[in-house]
Scaffold this active site. Structure first.
Site: not given
Ligand code: FAD
Length: 821
Positions: A235, A266, A546
């Site tokens: 994205h 946005y 249900d």
């Molecule tokens: P993440 O923040 O991805 O964290 C997951 C973590 O898991 C990572 O730190 C990773 O290292 C860890 N992990 C993965 N595999 C392993 C493993 N095997 N062992 C140990 N650790 C592991 N959302 C909004 O609400 N508003 C916005 O404006 C918005 N804009 C966005 C713009 C961009 C460019 C992007 C990329 C995303 C945007 N999002 C936005 C979406 C949002 O950022 C994500 O949906 C959200 O941050 C996900 O959070 P999370 O904690 O689930 O995952």
């Protein structure tokens, strides 16, 4: 952060291991430790916070709380409440600058009115504003082509990494520990239960994990044999260099955040710069397997994808043309087949919890919900739309996840009609009647992979009553006046409804009866051949499912439930099974097809094709018999969701086509037609039958839902009984009420606010026209003090108020004389 020791030795045991230190993982850690959980461990494969690998570290943090789903909106509101109270090192974590969703087309202008209705329904303050007001709020915006905007004052910007730091400080302060640069490499499952988590730094023994690994989720699911149906999608997000128009602005954000949904974009102000996000390009999907362990959730920027969005951005913000783009990324985050998150405990591996495909917007709320769910065994509100067990088997295929995930990305800002069927993939599951239905001009909608007829163009030549409401515009989409004809034919003659998509479970075993008695609210211990309609409740008395239970033997039962919610119901039932194998469940959904043969001439039709006795004396209402239709062995259930005389006829699938042909040929002289789902909905609504997922779900108990007559408190102990006893001793509020519009021509679609003066009392759960009663019907939960017959309310739809009154229900055949005739 000092609290994190990168070299500390990993503990050998934990009560709970959270995998992923993004906004979701930290929010869950915060709420769990607040609830008193000890030995909570947070693991992450990378470094933390600003340097984190995950999406949280790259998100610009726009929070738009409003959503067509009440639950999704509520998760966002909980996030805003949490983020607003946080500070890290004296810095705020949330900036409530408000949001503007602008209209750039006539259709969007109308859509914003509908969205305002959702805001009213969910209790989120919002207003429609005019161009001058839009201009005042964002002076550098070109408002020439903007007729209106939806303004939500409490929306704003969340600082993702800062929120993580603030929550980490709280969780670690309460005893949680965190291990960065610790990759989870394996999940040990013993007899269907999480046993240990293996990492690059050692093994932690635990019976519970919470997967918050964002785009890496499917990889970790695979380690435990758990499907995590999401796909990472790229994205685009860019930032301008400083704008002369904002020179000297040092505050994080002052302008409201902005959505330009007609261009899938946005915008946010970021001090003296502006950030631009675009969903315009064709989805770029990355298989989770291709994500490297140390790789960031960022891919190289693809400039060609940004050419058109940039032109669109310049049209809206001409001043961007004066500066360069200083920051450009293709970030990555998750999309699921239906666009909703994945929350809950896997039905396949106990102790494997997940909170996946969650935006920053919902991260705080999701953490709160997961903490309560893990602590008490149930979520704080109805989260069926996010239930990780909601998908049918095909939805775990990589092809399906990719196809649907891509479509969700394309449609993320589109105006989606509530009845709009998906376009791809189609024809995954067809009933044996499919070819015949096609010959009759069936218009198919998709549900749970099934092709389900909504109406039949073959019925277009039947007369339409001039008094029926004319639909146009929004309400006429994905609809046909033919459903009135099909409704009427069912009430006057006889119709065939394809019910093959129903979920059919057979429950057997030496303790099958005891088991069913323990999870159902109605009395199941009735003579063989009896059908019982019942709810399955949680310990708060909320309706989880249900369904009907048909007793076929001393310890043999058929449980029949809707098609779409089948996996949810099956997971709920399985989660309560005794562990001693004294009860077995077989899913017979694919083994049997089913036809609803309903209408006053249904008995004549059955008698014409069978030697068995279908008279009342032989097969009364709510009984089942094994009979033959021609040569076809069937199980006939004397029941009708349409409220008519008739049977649900279940046959082994391979006999289906023959069964259809037999009935069809015999029905010619009786005026038989094929009827679809649209007529079905109108028939059930005027009969007052509740639909799970809209009229009833776990937020409501049977007394509120008007289903008290199906509860047998005296039958003995069952899940939810003590809660119901307590509920029953107090005033019941809110109550599900039937309303009819003063003007029968009014049509609404569901989720519209119900108002008394300026006060929003509830919202519409189901709505349709009742062709037999000649009234336009809406159902909704209303506070008991307002739930009196004749009370007048207004229902707000596309900016207009329509008068409706509470009416005694059911509107049609209250004495069930037709069902019992
Ligand atoms: P993440 O923040 O991805 O964290 C997951 C973590 O898991 C990572 O730190 C990773 O290292 C860890 N992990 C993965 N595999 C392993 C493993 N095997 N062992 C140990 N650790 C592991 N959302 C909004 O609400 N508003 C916005 O404006 C918005 N804009 C966005 C713009 C961009 C460019 C992007 C990329 C995303 C945007 N999002 C936005 C979406 C949002 O950022 C994500 O949906 C959200 O941050 C996900 O959070 P999370 O904690 O689930 O995952």
């Amino acid at each position: 952060m000092e609290l994190l020791d990168q070299n500390a030795t990993l503990p050998e045991t934990a009560n709970l291991v959270i995998i992923g230190a993004g906004i979701v993982g930290w929010s869950a850690a915060h709420f769990l430790t607040q609830a008193g959980w000890e030995q909570v461990i947070v693991l992450d494969q990378g470094l933390l916070f600003e340097d984190g690998l995950g999406s949280t570290s790259h998100a610009p943090g726009l929070i738009f709380q409003l959503n067509a789903s009440k639950a999704v909106c509520q998760l966002a509101r909980w996030s805003v409440a949490l983020y607003s109270e946080l500070e890290y090192q004296g810095l705020r974590c949330f900036f409530p600058v408000g949001s503007l969703e602008i209209a750039y087309s006539r259709a969007r202008h109308e859509e914003l009115k509908r969205k305002l209705g959702h805001a009213l329904s969910w209790g989120l303050p919002a207003e429609l504003i005019e161009p001058s007001e839009i201009q005042r709020r964002i002076p550098i915006l070109n408002t020439e082509r903007i007729p209106s905007a939806l303004h939500v004052p409490s929306d704003g910007i969340a600082k993702g990494a800062r929120i993580c730091q603030a929550l980490a400080a709280r969780a670690i302060g309460r005893g949680a520990s965190c291990y960065p640069q610790t990759e989870v490499t394996g999940v040990e499952v013993v007899r269907g239960q999480v046993h240990a988590v293996h990492t690059s730094r050692g093994t932690i023994h635990t019976s519970r994990l919470l997967l918050c690994a964002g785009i890496w989720g499917p990889r970790i699911g695979k380690l435990a044999g758990v499907a995590v149906p999401l796909t990472p999608v790229e994205h685009q997000y860019v930032k301008t260099s400083p704008l002369p128009q904002l020179a000297g602005e040092t505050r994080e954000v002052v302008h409201p955040i902005l959505r330009h949904q007609d261009r899938a974009m946005y915008f946010r102000q970021q001090a003296d710069c502006y950030g631009i996000g675009s969903y315009q390009h064709e989805p770029r999907l990355i298989p989770s397997e291709d994500l490297g362990a140390g790789e960031k959730a960022i891919r190289p920027f693809t400039p060609s994808d940004f050419e058109k969005p940039y032109a669109d951005a310049l049209e809206l913000f001409p001043c961007f043309g004066e500066v360069d783009l200083s920051y450009r990324i293709n970030g990555m985050f998750s999309f699921t087949p239906d666009g909703n998150s994945l929350m809950g405990e896997s039905a396949d591996v106990r102790g494997f919890w997940m909170a996946e495909a969650i935006w920053v917007t919902h991260g705080g709320g999701a953490g709160k919900a997961m903490a309560e769910w893990i602590s008490t065994g149930r979520p704080p509100m109805d989260l069926r739309e996010m239930d990780c067990n909601r998908f049918h088997r095909h939805a775990a295929s990589r092809a399906y996840i990719r196809a649907r995930g891509a479509q969700q990305y394309r449609e993320v800002y589109d105006i989606i009609h509530p009845l709009e069927p998906i376009r791809e993939p189609r024809c995954l599951r067809v009933s044996p009647f499919y070819e015949r239905q096609k010959e009759l001009g069936a218009v198919f909608f998709e549900a749970a992979g099934w092709e389900r007829p909504q109406w039949f163009t073959a019925n277009e030549n039947l007369p339409i009553d001039a008094a029926w409401p004319q639909r146009n515009g929004w309400t006429a989409q994905n609809w046909s006046p033919v459903c009135g004809v099909e409704h009427q034919a069912t009430r006057e003659r006889v119709a065939l409804f394809d019910l093959t998509a129903f979920t059919k479970l057979e429950i057997t075993g030496e303790r099958a009866l005891d088991f069913l008695q323990s999870i159902t609210a109605n009395q199941i211990d009735r003579p063989e051949g009896t059908i019982t309609y019942t709810s399955l409740l949680n310990d708060r008395g909320g309706i989880e499912c249900d369904l009907t239970v048909t007793r076929l033997g001393a310890q043999r039962f058929w449980v029949l439930t809707g098609g779409t919610g089948g996996p949810h119901d099956l997971a709920w039932i399985r989660s309560h099974l005794p562990t001693d194998r004294s009860v077995r469940i077989a899913d017979l959904t694919s083994a049997y097809c089913c036809l609803g043969v309903w209408g006053p001439r249904a008995r004549d039709l059955m008698a014409a094709v069978s030697d068995d006795d279908f008279r009342n004396e032989a097969m009364p209402y709510m009984t089942a018999r094994k009979v033959y239709v021609g040569h076809v062995p069937v199980l006939a259930l004397r029941i009708s969701y349409a409220g008519e005389l008739g049977w649900e006829v279940y046959a082994p699938t391979e006999y289906g086509l023959h069964l259809w042909d037999l009935l069809w040929d015999a029905g010619r002289g009786l005026g038989l037609i094929a009827a679809g789902g649209a007529a079905f909905d109108s028939l059930r609504l005027e009969k007052g039958y509740r639909l799970w997922g809209t009229d009833i779900h776990s937020d409501y108990n049977p007394y509120q839902a008007g289903l008290g007559a199906t509860v047998r408190l005296k039958k003995g102990e069952f899940l939810g009984r003590s809660a119901l006893e307590c509920i029953k001793s107090q005033p019941i509020s809110p109550r599900l009420c039937c309303l009819t519009f003063d003007d029968p021509q009014v049509t609404v679609m569901g989720k519209e606010p119900i108002l008394c003066g300026d006060a929003v009392l509830g919202y519409v759960t189901s709505s349709n026209y009742g062709y037999s009663v000649g009234r336009s019907i809406a159902y909704g939960y209303l506070p008991s003090e307002h739930a009196t017959e004749g009370a007048a309310m207004d229902i707000y739809f596309f900016g207009e108020r329509h008068r409706a009154r509470i009416t005694r229900e059911p509107l049609f055949d209250a004495g069930n004389s037709r069902l019992k005739s």
